[in-house]
Motif scaffolding. Structure first.
Motif, PDB file in Angstrom:
ATOM      1  N   HIS A  37       0.815  -1.209   0.000  1.00 39.28           N
ATOM      2  CA  HIS A  37       0.000   0.000   0.000  1.00 39.28           C
ATOM      3  C   HIS A  37       0.848   1.258   0.000  1.00 39.28           C
ATOM      4  CE1 HIS A  37       0.856   0.236   4.296  1.00 39.28           C
ATOM      5  NE2 HIS A  37       0.522  -1.042   4.351  1.00 39.28           N
ATOM      6  N   THR A  38       2.171   1.095  -0.133  1.00 36.79           N
ATOM      7  CA  THR A  38       3.082   2.225  -0.167  1.00 36.79           C
ATOM      8  C   THR A  38       3.972   2.104  -1.393  1.00 36.79           C
ATOM      9  OG1 THR A  38       3.108   2.257   2.241  1.00 36.79           O
ATOM     10  CG2 THR A  38       4.834   3.491   1.125  1.00 36.79           C
ATOM     11  N   LEU A  39       4.083   3.209  -2.145  1.00 39.47           N
ATOM     12  CA  LEU A  39       4.928   3.229  -3.338  1.00 39.47           C
ATOM     13  C   LEU A  39       6.079   4.195  -3.158  1.00 39.47           C
ATOM     14  CD1 LEU A  39       2.452   3.465  -6.355  1.00 39.47           C
ATOM     15  CD2 LEU A  39       3.640   1.462  -5.492  1.00 39.47           C
ATOM     16  N   LEU A  40       7.191   3.841  -3.731  1.00 41.82           N
ATOM     17  CA  LEU A  40       8.337   4.726  -3.833  1.00 41.82           C
ATOM     18  C   LEU A  40       8.562   4.923  -5.312  1.00 41.82           C
ATOM     19  CD1 LEU A  40      10.761   6.270  -2.734  1.00 41.82           C
ATOM     20  CD2 LEU A  40      12.000   4.094  -2.626  1.00 41.82           C
ATOM     21  N   LEU A  41       8.343   6.121  -5.795  1.00 41.45           N
ATOM     22  CA  LEU A  41       8.461   6.430  -7.211  1.00 41.45           C
ATOM     23  C   LEU A  41       9.731   7.239  -7.442  1.00 41.45           C
ATOM     24  CD1 LEU A  41       7.168   6.408 -10.037  1.00 41.45           C
ATOM     25  CD2 LEU A  41       5.916   8.460  -9.367  1.00 41.45           C
ATOM     26  N   SER A  42      10.718   6.594  -8.073  1.00 43.50           N
ATOM     27  CA  SER A  42      11.989   7.253  -8.341  1.00 43.50           C
ATOM     28  C   SER A  42      12.720   6.486  -9.428  1.00 43.50           C
ATOM     29  CB  SER A  42      12.855   7.293  -7.080  1.00 43.50           C
ATOM     30  OG  SER A  42      14.114   7.860  -7.368  1.00 43.50           O
ATOM     31  N   ASP A  43      13.454   7.223 -10.240  1.00 46.40           N
ATOM     32  CA  ASP A  43      14.272   6.579 -11.271  1.00 46.40           C
ATOM     33  C   ASP A  43      15.634   6.158 -10.732  1.00 46.40           C
ATOM     34  OD1 ASP A  43      12.356   6.690 -13.264  1.00 46.40           O
ATOM     35  OD2 ASP A  43      12.977   8.672 -13.943  1.00 46.40           O
ATOM     36  N   ASP A  44      15.933   6.507  -9.494  1.00 43.75           N
ATOM     37  CA  ASP A  44      17.187   6.117  -8.848  1.00 43.75           C
ATOM     38  C   ASP A  44      17.026   4.708  -8.269  1.00 43.75           C
ATOM     39  OD1 ASP A  44      19.446   5.743  -7.313  1.00 43.75           O
ATOM     40  OD2 ASP A  44      19.170   7.525  -6.076  1.00 43.75           O
ATOM     41  N   PRO A  45      17.743   3.717  -8.802  1.00 43.19           N
ATOM     42  CA  PRO A  45      17.561   2.344  -8.326  1.00 43.19           C
ATOM     43  C   PRO A  45      18.056   2.111  -6.895  1.00 43.19           C
ATOM     44  CG  PRO A  45      19.359   2.452  -9.911  1.00 43.19           C
ATOM     45  CD  PRO A  45      18.730   3.812  -9.876  1.00 43.19           C
ATOM     46  N   LEU A  46      18.872   3.014  -6.374  1.00 38.69           N
ATOM     47  CA  LEU A  46      19.443   2.828  -5.035  1.00 38.69           C
ATOM     48  C   LEU A  46      18.749   3.653  -3.962  1.00 38.69           C
ATOM     49  CD1 LEU A  46      23.229   2.862  -6.040  1.00 38.69           C
ATOM     50  CD2 LEU A  46      21.727   0.894  -5.731  1.00 38.69           C
ATOM     51  N   ILE A  47      17.724   4.378  -4.316  1.00 36.68           N
ATOM     52  CA  ILE A  47      17.090   5.294  -3.356  1.00 36.68           C
ATOM     53  C   ILE A  47      16.504   4.563  -2.154  1.00 36.68           C
ATOM     54  CG2 ILE A  47      14.811   5.357  -4.434  1.00 36.68           C
ATOM     55  CD1 ILE A  47      14.932   8.441  -3.760  1.00 36.68           C
ATOM     56  N   ALA A  48      16.016   3.361  -2.348  1.00 43.20           N
ATOM     57  CA  ALA A  48      15.395   2.616  -1.240  1.00 43.20           C
ATOM     58  C   ALA A  48      16.411   2.215  -0.181  1.00 43.20           C
ATOM     59  CB  ALA A  48      14.669   1.383  -1.767  1.00 43.20           C
ATOM     60  N   GLN A  49      17.686   2.328  -0.479  1.00 44.71           N
ATOM     61  CA  GLN A  49      18.725   1.994   0.491  1.00 44.71           C
ATOM     62  C   GLN A  49      19.093   3.176   1.381  1.00 44.71           C
ATOM     63  OE1 GLN A  49      21.953   0.410  -1.821  1.00 44.71           O
ATOM     64  NE2 GLN A  49      20.729  -1.272  -2.601  1.00 44.71           N
TER      65      GLN A  49
END
Length: 140
Positions: A37-49
């Motif tokens: 139910h939560t999205l992270l929208l970014s073109d940076d593949p490492l942002i979730a780290q």
């Protein structure tokens, strides 16, 4: 030489490549599993780290398994009928604004590309998360 190769040769195109080959492989809409139910929208593949992003996702989702990271080009294929909490970065802002997810019932927060937030920005984000969680709790 087949017709396609002849036409390409006449146009002076010696080599061509599909930009979205998955479109020919039958990939259509992206369906989110029910627990996300939560999205992270970014073109940076490492942002979730990034520590800040991990903290924000955990605050909203309650676990790091309850979110999905998408790029701007995949957002158009996303199909979801339920409200989502969306964090998006400046590089995806245009794609997000022109998507149906920019409207209610979705909650969205813009994050700066460099993820550097002032104290006031952090406070505002945490207040938005708290408001969302309270509203979600009240609907249960």
């Amino acid at each position: 030489m087949n017709r396609r190769e002849l036409l390409l040769q006449e146009m002076g195109i010696p080599l061509w490549e599909l930009k979205n080959p998955e479109a020919l492989q039958g990939v259509g809409n992206i369906q989110l599993p029910h627990h996300i139910h939560t999205l992270l929208l970014s073109d940076d593949p490492l942002i979730a780290q990034h520590t800040l992003v991990q903290d924000l996702i955990f605050a909203v989702a309650g676990s790091h398994d309850a979110f999905c990271h998408l790029t701007a080009n995949k957002l158009a294929r996303l199909d979801s009928q339920r409200p989502l909490f969306i964090f998006y970065t400046e590089d995806c802002q245009t794609a997000f604004i022109h998507s149906p997810f920019a409207q209610l019932p979705h909650q969205a927060i813009l994050l700066p590309q460099n993820l550097q937030l002032t104290l006031e920005q952090k406070r505002h984000i945490w207040q938005q998360i708290q408001h969302y969680l309270t509203k979600q709790h009240d609907t249960l």
